[in-house]
Each structure stands twice: as structure tokens, then as C-alpha cells.
Design an enzyme around this catalytic site. Sequence first.
Site, mmCIF file in Angstrom:
data_model
loop_
_atom_site.group_PDB
_atom_site.id
_atom_site.type_symbol
_atom_site.label_atom_id
_atom_site.label_comp_id
_atom_site.label_asym_id
_atom_site.label_seq_id
_atom_site.Cartn_x
_atom_site.Cartn_y
_atom_site.Cartn_z
ATOM 1 N N GLU A 154 0.921 -1.204 0.038
ATOM 2 C CA GLU A 154 -0.156 0.021 0.255
ATOM 3 C C GLU A 154 0.960 1.151 -0.193
ATOM 4 O O GLU A 154 2.059 1.430 0.386
ATOM 5 C CB GLU A 154 -1.003 -0.049 1.316
ATOM 6 C CG GLU A 154 -1.859 -1.026 1.176
ATOM 7 C CD GLU A 154 -2.977 -1.282 2.362
ATOM 8 O OE1 GLU A 154 -4.009 -1.523 1.973
ATOM 9 O OE2 GLU A 154 -2.439 -0.885 3.602
ATOM 10 N N CYS A 196 3.381 8.453 0.828
ATOM 11 C CA CYS A 196 4.057 7.794 1.836
ATOM 12 C C CYS A 196 4.063 6.361 0.950
ATOM 13 O O CYS A 196 3.306 5.581 0.600
ATOM 14 C CB CYS A 196 2.864 7.568 2.838
ATOM 15 S SG CYS A 196 3.477 6.315 4.071
ATOM 16 N N CYS A 234 6.619 -6.683 7.236
ATOM 17 C CA CYS A 234 7.607 -6.113 8.256
ATOM 18 C C CYS A 234 8.264 -6.897 9.205
ATOM 19 O O CYS A 234 7.374 -7.692 9.685
ATOM 20 C CB CYS A 234 7.074 -4.644 8.944
ATOM 21 S SG CYS A 234 8.301 -3.649 9.862
ATOM 22 N N CYS A 253 6.175 -4.300 15.839
ATOM 23 C CA CYS A 253 5.602 -3.252 16.940
ATOM 24 C C CYS A 253 4.218 -3.603 17.351
ATOM 25 O O CYS A 253 3.441 -3.836 16.524
ATOM 26 C CB CYS A 253 5.873 -2.004 16.407
ATOM 27 S SG CYS A 253 7.364 -1.460 15.957
ATOM 28 N N CYS A 300 1.282 -1.744 15.647
ATOM 29 C CA CYS A 300 1.181 -1.418 14.092
ATOM 30 C C CYS A 300 0.521 -2.544 13.253
ATOM 31 O O CYS A 300 0.831 -3.923 13.479
ATOM 32 C CB CYS A 300 2.393 -1.135 13.636
ATOM 33 S SG CYS A 300 2.673 -0.788 11.913
ATOM 34 N N SER A 310 10.749 6.669 15.275
ATOM 35 C CA SER A 310 9.702 6.299 16.112
ATOM 36 C C SER A 310 10.144 5.845 17.424
ATOM 37 O O SER A 310 10.926 4.922 17.673
ATOM 38 C CB SER A 310 9.015 5.215 15.656
ATOM 39 O OG SER A 310 8.775 5.210 14.226
ATOM 40 N N LEU A 311 9.942 7.020 18.554
ATOM 41 C CA LEU A 311 10.267 6.902 20.011
ATOM 42 C C LEU A 311 9.272 6.034 20.725
ATOM 43 O O LEU A 311 9.568 5.038 21.379
ATOM 44 C CB LEU A 311 10.355 8.290 20.483
ATOM 45 C CG LEU A 311 11.313 8.400 21.875
ATOM 46 C CD1 LEU A 311 12.571 7.636 21.739
ATOM 47 C CD2 LEU A 311 11.526 9.743 22.073
ATOM 48 N N CYS A 337 -1.326 6.247 9.791
ATOM 49 C CA CYS A 337 -0.187 5.717 10.213
ATOM 50 C C CYS A 337 -0.516 4.410 10.998
ATOM 51 O O CYS A 337 -1.437 4.206 11.880
ATOM 52 C CB CYS A 337 0.535 6.664 11.298
ATOM 53 S SG CYS A 337 0.792 8.165 10.664
HETATM 54 N N1 SAH Z 1 9.197 1.232 10.243
HETATM 55 C C1 SAH Z 1 9.337 2.660 10.087
HETATM 56 C C2 SAH Z 1 8.473 3.247 9.407
HETATM 57 C C3 SAH Z 1 7.062 3.311 9.476
HETATM 58 S S1 SAH Z 1 6.357 4.820 9.758
HETATM 59 C C4 SAH Z 1 9.296 3.283 11.554
HETATM 60 O O1 SAH Z 1 8.884 2.503 12.500
HETATM 61 O O2 SAH Z 1 9.318 4.366 11.815
HETATM 62 C C5 SAH Z 1 4.901 5.004 10.530
HETATM 63 C C6 SAH Z 1 5.070 5.580 11.583
HETATM 64 O O3 SAH Z 1 3.621 5.256 12.322
HETATM 65 C C7 SAH Z 1 5.927 5.174 12.881
HETATM 66 O O4 SAH Z 1 6.290 6.174 13.547
HETATM 67 C C8 SAH Z 1 4.944 4.082 13.566
HETATM 68 O O5 SAH Z 1 5.480 3.776 14.869
HETATM 69 C C9 SAH Z 1 3.930 4.539 13.504
HETATM 70 N N2 SAH Z 1 2.416 3.833 14.105
HETATM 71 C C10 SAH Z 1 2.598 2.580 13.845
HETATM 72 N N3 SAH Z 1 1.549 2.112 14.114
HETATM 73 C C11 SAH Z 1 0.541 3.118 14.375
HETATM 74 C C12 SAH Z 1 -0.804 3.235 14.829
HETATM 75 N N4 SAH Z 1 -1.595 2.398 14.971
HETATM 76 N N5 SAH Z 1 -1.099 4.529 15.278
HETATM 77 C C13 SAH Z 1 -0.414 5.620 15.006
HETATM 78 N N6 SAH Z 1 0.980 5.579 14.607
HETATM 79 C C14 SAH Z 1 1.480 4.485 14.238
#
Ligand code: SAH
Length: 343
Positions: A90, A103, A110, A114, A117, A212-213, A331
Site C-alpha cells: 500500500e 507515503c 515488516c 511493533c 502497528c 519512532s520513539l 499511520c
Molecule cells: N518502520 C518505520 C516506518 C513506519 S513509519 C518506523 O517504525 O518508523 C510509520 C509511523 O507510524 C511510525 O512512527 C510508527 O511507529 C507509527 N505507527 C505505527 N502504528 C501506528 C498506529 N496504529 N497509530 C499511529 N501511529 C502508528
Amino acid sequence: MKQDLLDLTIEEMKSFAAALGEKPYRGKQVFQWIYRGAAGFEEMTDLPKAFRARLAEEAFIGLPEVLEEQVDPADGTRKFLFGYPDAAVESVFMKYSYGNSLCVSSQVGCKMGCAFCASALGGFQRDLTAGEMMGQVLAAQRASGQEINHIVIMGMGEPFDNYENVSRFLRLLHEPAGKNMSWRHITVSTSGIIPVMKRFGEDFPQVSLAVSLHRIDDEDRSRLMPVNRSYPVGDLLEAAREYTEKTGRRITFEYALIRGENDRPEDIEGLTRALRGMLCHVNLIPLNKVEETGLEGTDRRRAGQIADQLAKAGVPATVRRELGRSIDGACGQLRLRRGREPR
Ligand code: SAH
């Protein structure tokens, strides 16, 4: 195997033409046709017929097929399901005041796992090539009829787990005879793979970096993000600080607000202490719903308070605009919905 021309730099395209017995400038013409939107060799009308026939034998333009396109009527966001011969990913097209952004997904599925996600739920299938990432950009332009002038590598996948292909993609985006995108219009987001962050800062000091923190204590962060077991948060913040000092660029921290998990006053105080004095910006993202996770997002009013609390303490913060919610294009909502049978 046929060569995907979307994977080649202009210099490589010239060599490719030369290897087919043509003058190198013919390669440049092919390159320009592709980035002006040509989807097939028959459209390249100023090339000799014989050369077009040779190209068709030896190469292809790896634009993915549009398997699905959903538009969010509220904000014009479009989510594409793009199909490659053996896989589907996507991409999300978004309109901002400053232009159109795509995006892009960097992997099919992946590995990071996490907890919040959707992208990890279906497991990992494979890396995408640079040409396949470029294919998302060109196919989205073709389907929407609109120019894309910003790229965020924040779709499915962990870009720093596929760095060779991602860095080739970045160079292709910047190629003046092609997409000609300014480095500063590109952002790469990582879950925190520290050694690659360091390389990235050296290789692409002008491309924006987002990390992503989500939590600042090791135990808590490891529970949400298994990558923290390999690259603990103290080292991550240290690497982030180093990045800002070396590049002079502000770093973005993404912080998904999860109700009762990381949105309490003490969580935000901790976050403030961890980031104060760093050249950074916090992007607060009220968690988007992913049914399987059982986690809930913080409401937007509380998110606004958190942004104010951070800003007052000297840590710039904004709440990310929410786009594409009605089409699960926000996201963390991108996932493998269906696999593809090899063609
Ligand atoms: N793998 C990379 C790229 C993904 S970016 C990363 O982790 O940064 C997508 C962003 O969306 C990341 O900051 C991720 O942590 C965040 N994300 C993932 N699941 C989410 C959710 N359910 N709601 C909001 N943000 C989310």
C-alpha cells in the site's frame, strides 16, 4: 531476467543502451520518457523502432498495477494497493498546503513486530527494490493525475532494514534528469536501527530523519517495540543527538499516543526531560485503530494539551494531522491484505 528500468540511474541507463548497441544518449532519452510518465516503449516515439523492440526484449518499466484505489472524500487522501508480480503493498497519497506527498512502502510486510502497528501482523514477505519504490511514485502520479513533490518513507516496512535499496531509491528521486526531487522534500522514518542511522546521517545529511520513539524507558519500549532489545533507548537518544550535531538538522520523534500507556502527565514529563535541549521536534500521533492490538488512541483534546505541555517546557511539538482515516490509510494501518499468486 529482464531489467527493470525504474531501478537504473541515468548513467546506468546510458550504459544499458550502449550494451544494446545504441549511443548512450538514447539511454538518456529513455530515462526522460519514463520520468515524464511513459508506461511503455511504444510511447517513446522519437526512438528508432528497432531499439524499442530490443528494449521490449531485454527490459521492462516496473510500474505496479493499481489493484485498488480508495479515496477519502473528507481530505482527498488516496490509498493505493499496488501489485507486483508476486506481492502487493500500500501507498498513501496526501494533499498538504505545501504540495502533494506520497507515503511509500519499503518492504512487503515488516519484521519489526511493533505491538501497535498493522504492518507486522501479516509477517514479512520480502524487501522492495529501488525500482519498485519508484514504481509506487510514478504509478501514483499516473493514477491521480497529480505531481508528487514530497516523499515520506513511512509506509509498510522498516527502511533501515533495506538500506541498500532505500538509498538507491533516494538517489533516483534526486536525479536531475528524472524526478529531480530536492533532498529536503524527503523524509525517512526508522524504528531505531542505530548503526544504519549513523550511516544515513553521513550518506544523506540533507534528507530528513524521523525516529519512532513512543516510550523512553527500556522496559516499556521493549514491550511495544522489540527492536529496543537490540538498540536500547539511551543509545538511540545518544545517536539522535549525534545526528543533529553532525548534520545540523532537526530530528523528528514520532510519538504515538496510546491511552493509559504513554499519555499520562508523568510520561510526558519524562519525555520532556529526555529531549530537552536537543534540536528536535515531536510529532504526536493519536494511535490509529488496529483491531487486533486492543490498544486505544488518546483523544485529540488531550493530545493538544500534551503538545502545549511539551512546547512550554521547550520541546517543540505538534499533533499530526490525521488523514485518510476512513480508508485505513492512517499511520500504522497499512498491512498485507492479500498476497498475490505469481503471474
Ligand atoms: N518502520 C518505520 C516506518 C513506519 S513509519 C518506523 O517504525 O518508523 C510509520 C509511523 O507510524 C511510525 O512512527 C510508527 O511507529 C507509527 N505507527 C505505527 N502504528 C501506528 C498506529 N496504529 N497509530 C499511529 N501511529 C502508528
